[in-house]
Motif scaffolding. Structure first.
Motif, PDB file in Angstrom:
ATOM      1  N   HIS A 115      53.306 -52.155-103.078  1.00  0.00           N
ATOM      2  CA  HIS A 115      53.455 -52.284-101.627  1.00  0.00           C
ATOM      3  C   HIS A 115      52.998 -53.659-101.106  1.00  0.00           C
ATOM      4  N   HIS A 119      55.189 -56.594 -99.159  1.00  0.00           N
ATOM      5  CA  HIS A 119      54.905 -57.228 -97.859  1.00  0.00           C
ATOM      6  C   HIS A 119      55.158 -58.734 -97.956  1.00  0.00           C
ATOM      7  N   SER A 135      46.864 -56.342 -93.016  1.00  0.00           N
ATOM      8  CA  SER A 135      47.359 -55.052 -92.525  1.00  0.00           C
ATOM      9  C   SER A 135      46.175 -54.164 -92.179  1.00  0.00           C
ATOM     10  N   GLY A 136      46.468 -52.887 -91.957  1.00  0.00           N
ATOM     11  CA  GLY A 136      45.397 -51.954 -91.625  1.00  0.00           C
ATOM     12  C   GLY A 136      44.508 -51.650 -92.823  1.00  0.00           C
ATOM     13  N   GLY A 143      43.142 -55.492 -89.808  1.00  0.00           N
ATOM     14  CA  GLY A 143      43.713 -54.466 -88.938  1.00  0.00           C
ATOM     15  C   GLY A 143      42.674 -53.414 -88.576  1.00  0.00           C
ATOM     16  N   PHE A 146      40.512 -54.675 -85.782  1.00  0.00           N
ATOM     17  CA  PHE A 146      41.187 -54.450 -84.493  1.00  0.00           C
ATOM     18  C   PHE A 146      41.071 -52.984 -84.093  1.00  0.00           C
ATOM     19  N   PRO A 148      47.003 -46.892 -83.494  1.00  0.00           N
ATOM     20  CA  PRO A 148      46.308 -48.128 -83.853  1.00  0.00           C
ATOM     21  C   PRO A 148      46.109 -49.009 -82.625  1.00  0.00           C
ATOM     22  N   ASP A 164      46.272 -56.922 -78.479  1.00  0.00           N
ATOM     23  CA  ASP A 164      47.143 -58.111 -78.403  1.00  0.00           C
ATOM     24  C   ASP A 164      47.727 -58.255 -76.993  1.00  0.00           C
ATOM     25  N   GLY A 169      52.418 -58.375 -93.165  1.00  0.00           N
ATOM     26  CA  GLY A 169      51.628 -57.172 -92.875  1.00  0.00           C
ATOM     27  C   GLY A 169      51.545 -56.912 -91.377  1.00  0.00           C
ATOM     28  N   GLY A 170      51.066 -55.726 -91.026  1.00  0.00           N
ATOM     29  CA  GLY A 170      51.037 -55.284 -89.630  1.00  0.00           C
ATOM     30  C   GLY A 170      50.391 -56.266 -88.662  1.00  0.00           C
ATOM     31  N   VAL A 171      49.287 -56.879 -89.064  1.00  0.00           N
ATOM     32  CA  VAL A 171      48.559 -57.794 -88.173  1.00  0.00           C
ATOM     33  C   VAL A 171      49.321 -59.114 -87.981  1.00  0.00           C
ATOM     34  N   ALA A 220      52.000 -59.361 -86.784  1.00  0.00           N
ATOM     35  CA  ALA A 220      52.708 -59.225 -85.499  1.00  0.00           C
ATOM     36  C   ALA A 220      51.860 -59.783 -84.359  1.00  0.00           C
ATOM     37  N   ASN A 221      50.588 -60.031 -84.621  1.00  0.00           N
ATOM     38  CA  ASN A 221      49.672 -60.452 -83.549  1.00  0.00           C
ATOM     39  C   ASN A 221      50.029 -61.829 -82.978  1.00  0.00           C
ATOM     40  N   ASP A 277      55.009 -51.490 -91.994  1.00  0.00           N
ATOM     41  CA  ASP A 277      55.578 -50.909 -93.204  1.00  0.00           C
ATOM     42  C   ASP A 277      57.057 -50.579 -93.030  1.00  0.00           C
TER      43      ASP A 277
HETATM   44  O1  KG4 Z   1      51.037 -53.090 -92.420  1.00  0.00           O
HETATM   45  P1  KG4 Z   1      50.724 -51.960 -91.505  1.00  0.00           P
HETATM   46  O2  KG4 Z   1      51.845 -51.393 -90.688  1.00  0.00           O
HETATM   47  O3  KG4 Z   1      50.133 -50.747 -92.277  1.00  0.00           O
HETATM   48  C1  KG4 Z   1      49.239 -50.869 -93.311  1.00  0.00           C
HETATM   49  O4  KG4 Z   1      49.702 -51.059 -94.465  1.00  0.00           O
HETATM   50  O5  KG4 Z   1      48.023 -50.838 -93.001  1.00  0.00           O
HETATM   51  O6  KG4 Z   1      49.536 -52.446 -90.546  1.00  0.00           O
HETATM   52  C2  KG4 Z   1      48.994 -51.640 -89.535  1.00  0.00           C
HETATM   53  C3  KG4 Z   1      47.884 -52.427 -88.865  1.00  0.00           C
HETATM   54  C4  KG4 Z   1      47.063 -51.604 -87.877  1.00  0.00           C
HETATM   55  O7  KG4 Z   1      45.693 -51.843 -88.136  1.00  0.00           O
HETATM   56  C5  KG4 Z   1      47.452 -52.163 -86.513  1.00  0.00           C
HETATM   57  O8  KG4 Z   1      46.433 -52.103 -85.539  1.00  0.00           O
HETATM   58  C6  KG4 Z   1      47.762 -53.591 -86.869  1.00  0.00           C
HETATM   59  O9  KG4 Z   1      48.420 -53.519 -88.112  1.00  0.00           O
HETATM   60  N1  KG4 Z   1      48.628 -54.246 -85.865  1.00  0.00           N
HETATM   61  C7  KG4 Z   1      48.212 -55.250 -85.053  1.00  0.00           C
HETATM   62  C8  KG4 Z   1      49.320 -55.594 -84.238  1.00  0.00           C
HETATM   63  N2  KG4 Z   1      50.362 -54.778 -84.577  1.00  0.00           N
HETATM   64  C9  KG4 Z   1      49.920 -53.971 -85.581  1.00  0.00           C
HETATM   65  N3  KG4 Z   1      47.026 -55.860 -84.967  1.00  0.00           N
HETATM   66  C10 KG4 Z   1      46.909 -56.837 -84.037  1.00  0.00           C
HETATM   67  N4  KG4 Z   1      47.916 -57.212 -83.216  1.00  0.00           N
HETATM   68  C11 KG4 Z   1      49.129 -56.633 -83.273  1.00  0.00           C
HETATM   69  N5  KG4 Z   1      50.107 -57.020 -82.464  1.00  0.00           N
END
Ligand code: KG4
Ligand code: ZN
Length: 337
Positions: free
Chosen positions: A111, A115, A141-142, A168, A171, A183, A189, A275-277, A279-280, A308
């Protein structure tokens, strides 16, 4: 001959299925699980049950959206880990069943590698830039905060990792303290945009090398709020935007300074975030400013590939297919890869 990959992602709380042909994404469907929102985090048992309910309809939609028939699939790629075991088990079993029924190879995917490889996804009717190797990527990511060097599509080396929480998680946990639901990253953000990022300062970690730490910042944030609330019970309510902006600034500074250090150490200028973060908006801006200053070739993923998704599993599966890197049907999911 075209290579068509059916890709399955079920590592956490999103059920995603994609069809990838010759590196191009034909469809990428994601079913989110809202059920975890009120629990302050992902509940593993609920997540695996939701995957079971979602995986067949999401797969059907992925095929119909792509205009592809099951018989056209050359291999089935799936997330083997890391992730929640129960969630991974659903995707792994489904992928095995599909591969067996079609008599096509099964391809396990890491995984985290996926990413990073999301930067190599090709889009139909669009000229998108892809990185060249070696490629240095900050994966946030988270569950993970890592600095990864990709030597080629399939060979990766981790040169930095968090010693405690993931970015993540920082946050999400600080958001929880402010009363935000899980989350919390996206809301922080959004609110940060209206706040002053220099309004408050929180503890900065001192971690050697390329590793990260976020627990000090989290604790400092918690204690700061506890003290302020004693004086003013409405402190959070009255300073929400400034709190979010300052917190985000603290996390972004930790991330950007470490990837900059990694770029200097390795001499690599092809740099990405994933990864998810990723996007910040603060991180995107911070990385863009750093890239300008340090003459990096910076890769920022499209929003749909930050969280994901199965398209990234499909692109990784495609490169593994080209190498003939297939898995046996005795393969089992791995919570840690
Ligand atoms: O990659 P992901 O979808 O799942 C994991 O593999 O963990 O990441 C999810 C994480 C969460 O902690 C979420 O709060 C964070 O990404 N996240 C953000 C933003 N969008 C998602 N953190 C800060 N700013 C954002 N815009
Ligand atoms: Zn992820």
């Amino acid at each position: 001959m075209a290579i068509t990959i059916l890709a399955i992602e079920s590592s956490c709380d999103d059920t995603s299925v994609a069809i990838v042909r010759d590196g191009y994404v034909l469809s990428n469907l994601i079913a989110n699980q809202d059920i975890h929102m009120s629990y302050g985090g992902v509940v593993p048992e609920l997540a695996s049950r939701a995957h079971q309910a979602n995986i067949v309809p999401v797969t059907q939609q992925a095929f119909s959206r792509a205009g592809v028939k099951a018989e056209e699939v050359n291999a089935v790629a799936f997330t083997r880990g890391p992730g929640l075991l129960g969630s991974l088990l659903v995707g792994t079993s489904f992928a095995k069943g599909f591969a067996l029924a079609l008599d096509v190879p099964l391809i396990e995917v890491n995984h985290l590698q996926a990413h990073v490889l999301s930067h190599f996804i090709l889009e139909k009717d669009k000229e998108n830039m892809i990185p060249s190797f070696p490629f240095l990527c900050l994966l946030v990511s988270g569950g993970h905060t890592r600095i990864i060097v990709m030597k080629n599509h399939l060979e990766m080396e981790m040169i930095g990792n968090t010693i405690d929480d993931a970015a993540g998680e920082a946050f999400d946990k600080c958001g929880k303290v402010m009363g935000f639901s899980y989350p919390a990253g996206p809301l922080i953000d959004k609110l940060a945009v209206q706040g002053n990022k220099n309004a408050f300062a929180f503890a900065k970690p001192f971690v050697r090398g390329l590793d990260f730490s976020f627990s000090g910042l989290k604790t400092s944030f918690l204690y700061f709020l506890r003290d302020r609330i004693k004086e003013d019970p409405l402190f959070i309510e009255n300073h929400k935007a400034d709190l979010c902006a300052s917190l985000q600034n603290g996390i972004v500074n930790i991330l950007v300074s470490k990837i900059a250090k990694a770029a200097i150490q390795t001499g690599i200028r092809e740099i990405g975030i994933a990864g998810g973060v990723s996007a910040n908006s603060g991180l995107r801006q911070g990385m863009s400013e750093e890239a300008l200053k340090r003459k990096w070739n910076l890769f920022i993923p499209e929003f749909r590939y930050t969280t994901d998704n199965a398209a990234m599993i499909g692109i990784t599966g495609y490169y593994k297919y080209l190498k003939g890197d297939f898995s046996d049907h005795s393969v089992t999911p791995l919570a840690r890869y």
